[in-house]
Design a protein around this motif. Structure first.
Motif, short mmCIF file in Angstrom:
data_model
loop_
_atom_site.label_atom_id
_atom_site.label_comp_id
_atom_site.label_asym_id
_atom_site.label_seq_id
_atom_site.Cartn_x
_atom_site.Cartn_y
_atom_site.Cartn_z
N PRO A 184 42.00 35.96 24.59
CA PRO A 184 42.63 35.60 25.87
C PRO A 184 41.94 34.35 26.44
N ILE A 185 42.74 33.43 26.95
CA ILE A 185 42.20 32.15 27.40
C ILE A 185 41.45 32.28 28.73
N PHE A 186 42.11 32.83 29.73
CA PHE A 186 41.52 32.85 31.07
C PHE A 186 40.73 34.12 31.38
N GLN A 187 40.97 35.17 30.66
CA GLN A 187 40.24 36.43 30.84
C GLN A 187 40.40 37.01 32.25
N ARG A 188 41.48 36.68 32.93
CA ARG A 188 41.63 37.16 34.30
C ARG A 188 41.80 38.68 34.37
N GLU A 189 42.61 39.21 33.50
CA GLU A 189 42.79 40.67 33.49
C GLU A 189 41.49 41.39 33.15
N ALA A 190 40.77 40.86 32.16
CA ALA A 190 39.50 41.48 31.76
C ALA A 190 38.49 41.43 32.89
N ARG A 191 38.40 40.27 33.57
CA ARG A 191 37.44 40.13 34.66
C ARG A 191 37.78 41.08 35.82
N ALA A 192 39.08 41.18 36.13
CA ALA A 192 39.50 42.06 37.23
C ALA A 192 39.23 43.53 36.90
N ASP A 193 39.57 43.95 35.68
CA ASP A 193 39.35 45.34 35.28
C ASP A 193 37.86 45.69 35.29
N TYR A 194 37.05 44.76 34.82
CA TYR A 194 35.61 45.01 34.77
C TYR A 194 35.02 45.08 36.17
N GLN A 195 35.48 44.21 37.06
CA GLN A 195 35.00 44.22 38.44
C GLN A 195 35.39 45.52 39.15
N ILE A 196 36.61 45.98 38.92
CA ILE A 196 37.07 47.24 39.51
C ILE A 196 36.22 48.41 39.02
N ALA A 197 35.91 48.41 37.71
CA ALA A 197 35.09 49.49 37.14
C ALA A 197 33.71 49.51 37.77
N LYS A 198 33.11 48.34 38.00
CA LYS A 198 31.79 48.28 38.63
C LYS A 198 31.84 48.73 40.08
N LEU A 199 32.90 48.35 40.81
CA LEU A 199 33.03 48.75 42.20
C LEU A 199 33.20 50.26 42.33
N LYS A 200 33.92 50.87 41.41
CA LYS A 200 34.09 52.32 41.44
C LYS A 200 32.75 53.03 41.22
N ILE A 201 31.91 52.47 40.37
CA ILE A 201 30.58 53.04 40.15
C ILE A 201 29.76 52.95 41.44
N THR A 202 29.86 51.81 42.13
CA THR A 202 29.14 51.65 43.40
C THR A 202 29.63 52.65 44.44
N GLN A 203 30.94 52.84 44.50
CA GLN A 203 31.49 53.84 45.42
C GLN A 203 30.94 55.22 45.12
N ASN A 204 30.89 55.57 43.86
CA ASN A 204 30.39 56.90 43.47
C ASN A 204 28.92 57.05 43.82
N GLN A 205 28.13 55.99 43.68
CA GLN A 205 26.72 56.05 44.05
C GLN A 205 26.55 56.29 45.55
N GLN A 206 27.43 55.69 46.34
CA GLN A 206 27.41 55.95 47.78
C GLN A 206 27.75 57.41 48.08
N ASP A 207 28.71 57.94 47.34
CA ASP A 207 29.07 59.35 47.51
C ASP A 207 27.90 60.27 47.17
N VAL A 208 27.12 59.89 46.15
CA VAL A 208 25.95 60.68 45.77
C VAL A 208 24.93 60.70 46.90
N GLN A 209 24.70 59.56 47.51
CA GLN A 209 23.75 59.49 48.62
C GLN A 209 24.21 60.35 49.80
N LEU A 210 25.50 60.25 50.13
CA LEU A 210 26.03 61.05 51.24
C LEU A 210 25.94 62.54 50.94
N LYS A 211 26.31 62.93 49.72
CA LYS A 211 26.27 64.35 49.35
C LYS A 211 24.83 64.86 49.33
N THR A 212 23.89 64.04 48.87
CA THR A 212 22.49 64.44 48.88
C THR A 212 22.01 64.71 50.29
#
Length: 468
Positions: A351-379
């Motif tokens: 893929p030339i521009f990698q826009r889809e790959a960059r967006a999907d990867y960024q979303i995956a990282k943000l979801k991990i960050t959200q889950n880490q926040q949930d862990v802190q709140l639940k703790t």
């Protein structure tokens, strides 16, 4: 409509209890009740099914690695000309590291074949290897990993939900016991005052007591009768609440058709003696082993698997395919591989521009960050609950000790007042005043014990969530 049905159910239970009192009745113990909830309640059964569904998801994910056997048989004939006759069978075997192995046998004959077709029988053995994307990780491996994590996630969720159900059920049971004991207290008080009124009437007839004493005794009796009816209604309503947890086999609700009473009393609970051990046990547990946190940890594993998969999208897709052929009735020559009877190919996609790959990867990282926040709140939530329930248990235990001593003092005051009354040194009014205080103290004592058990159960079932 729900409120109307609930009101009719209450009336029905009132009629059952009113006309069945004194007849044969059912006794329901604490352990029997919890066993019924665990075994027959639809929600408990539903949570067990969720685990089975998660196990089935693992089996389905493993299906992506199942070998595939395929066959083909065909012929084309027009105006007596046989264009082709084909027989084909092949086996494709996917492996863990994205490598696909396949073998096939193909027989082809006819008068109108393509120049690239091989006439007769041809055996083939081949392999396809991803050289970049999908070599270290691919969708098949991700699906299997995520299914395994999802099973652990479901098991953790099932533990939490089941324990919440049992907590609600157990507290409903002790609320029912509390209302029954208050009703029994008021019923006994009514009987005592009935006897007192009869005695007062006799002493009045003998000229030993003034007429006003009979009025005082009757007024006290009527007051307790009103309290008895109110306590009776509360007991019936709590029985209705208890019925929500009473189910039979095949998830059929248990219809109450006769009196049902608790066979376990508040004071028989072992929580009054071992609450300190429970507090120490909860405080000694590792928070990371709590099922609520394990749920989020397994969720993070799923999200991390998705992130790894999305990272593969940045890599170029380079697939190398090699096939070895052996024609029927010819001697096989395996080596050298690229000398004779072979076919190979390399396929490249970037893929030339990698826009889809960059967006999907960024979303995956943000979801991990959200889950880490949930862990802190639940703790923080778990820590707060432990401290809150612990303080409630210790506070209610102290109040119960004070209430027990207070109850003894009120009983002594009533006994002394009755003795003075028999000696002609007191009045029925003072006796009634002392008795009212004693009944209030006993009812307060029952309510405190029920509150203690509810807080104790919250801490106990919170402790049951530490299972990993």
């Amino acid at each position: 409509m729900k409120n109307l049905n609930r009101n009719w159910t209450t009336v029905f239970l009132l009629l059952i209890f009113q006309f069945s009192f004194g007849q044969d009745s059912l006794k329901l113990s604490h352990q029997e009740f919890l066993a019924i909830v665990k075994r027959y309640h639809p929600l408990a059964f539903k949570y067990q099914l969720q685990n089975k569904i998660a196990e089935a998801e693992i089996t389905r994910a493993r299906g992506n690695f199942d070998p595939v056997l395929a066959g083909k048989l065909g012929e084309k004939n027009i105006d007596g000309t046989r264009y082709y006759q084909q027989k084909n069978i092949e086996l494709d075997i996917p492996t863990w590291y994205g490598v696909n192995i396949n073998g096939a046998y193909n027989y082809l004959d006819g008068e109108k074949l393509n120049n690239s077709d091989t006439r007769g029988g041809l055996a083939q053995f081949g392999i396809t290897v991803p050289l970049a994307k999908n070599f270290l990780y691919d969708k098949r491996r991700a699906m299997l990993d995520q299914a395994k994590f999802a099973l652990r996630m479901t098991e953790a969720e099932q533990i939490v939900l089941t324990n919440e159900l049992l907590l609600e059920a157990e507290n409903t049971y002790w609320e029912w016991v509390k209302n029954f004991e208050i009703y029994e207290l008021q019923r006994k008080s009514v009987q005592i005052n009935i006897d007192r009124l009869e005695l007062t009437k006799k002493t009045y007839n003998y000229g030993e007591r003034p007429a006003i004493d009979t009025v005082e005794a009757a007024s006290q009796l009527q007051s307790f009768q009103l309290q008895e009816r109110d306590a009776y209604l509360n007991f019936v309503k709590s029985t209705q609440d208890l019925q929500l947890y009473l189910w039979k086999d095949n998830q059929e609700i248990y219809e109450i058709s006769q009196l049902i009473f608790p066979s376990t009393h508040l004071e028989e609970h072992n929580g009054y003696s071992d609450f300190e051990f429970l507090v120490q046990d909860v405080q000694s547990k590792q928070l990371n082993n709590h099922a609520s946190l394990q749920y989020y940890f397994q969720k993070e594993n799923i999200l991390e698997s998705e992130r790894r998969l999305k990272w593969q999208s940045f890599l170029p897709k380079i697939d190398f395919t090699y096939n070895f052929f052996n024609k029927e009735n010819y001697r096989a020559e395996y080596l050298p591989l690229f000398d004779n009877n072979f076919q190979y190919g390399i396929k490249l996609e970037i893929p030339i521009f990698q826009r889809e790959a960059r967006a999907d990867y960024q979303i995956a990282k943000l979801k991990i960050t959200q889950n880490q926040q949930d862990v802190q709140l639940k703790t923080r939530e778990i820590v707060t609950k432990i401290e809150t329930y612990k303080n409630e248990v210790l506070s209610y235990q102290l109040q119960i000790d004070l209430a027990d001593n207070n109850l003894k003092n009120y009983q002594k005051l009533l006994n002394a007042e009755e003795m003075r009354y028999n000696n002609g040194e007191s009045s029925l009014f003072l006796i009634n005043t002392r008795e009212n205080k004693l009944i209030e103290a006993r009812e307060k004592n029952i309510e405190l014990k029920a509150k203690f058990l509810k807080s104790y159960n919250k801490l106990k079932w919170l402790n049951e969530n530490f299972r990993f």
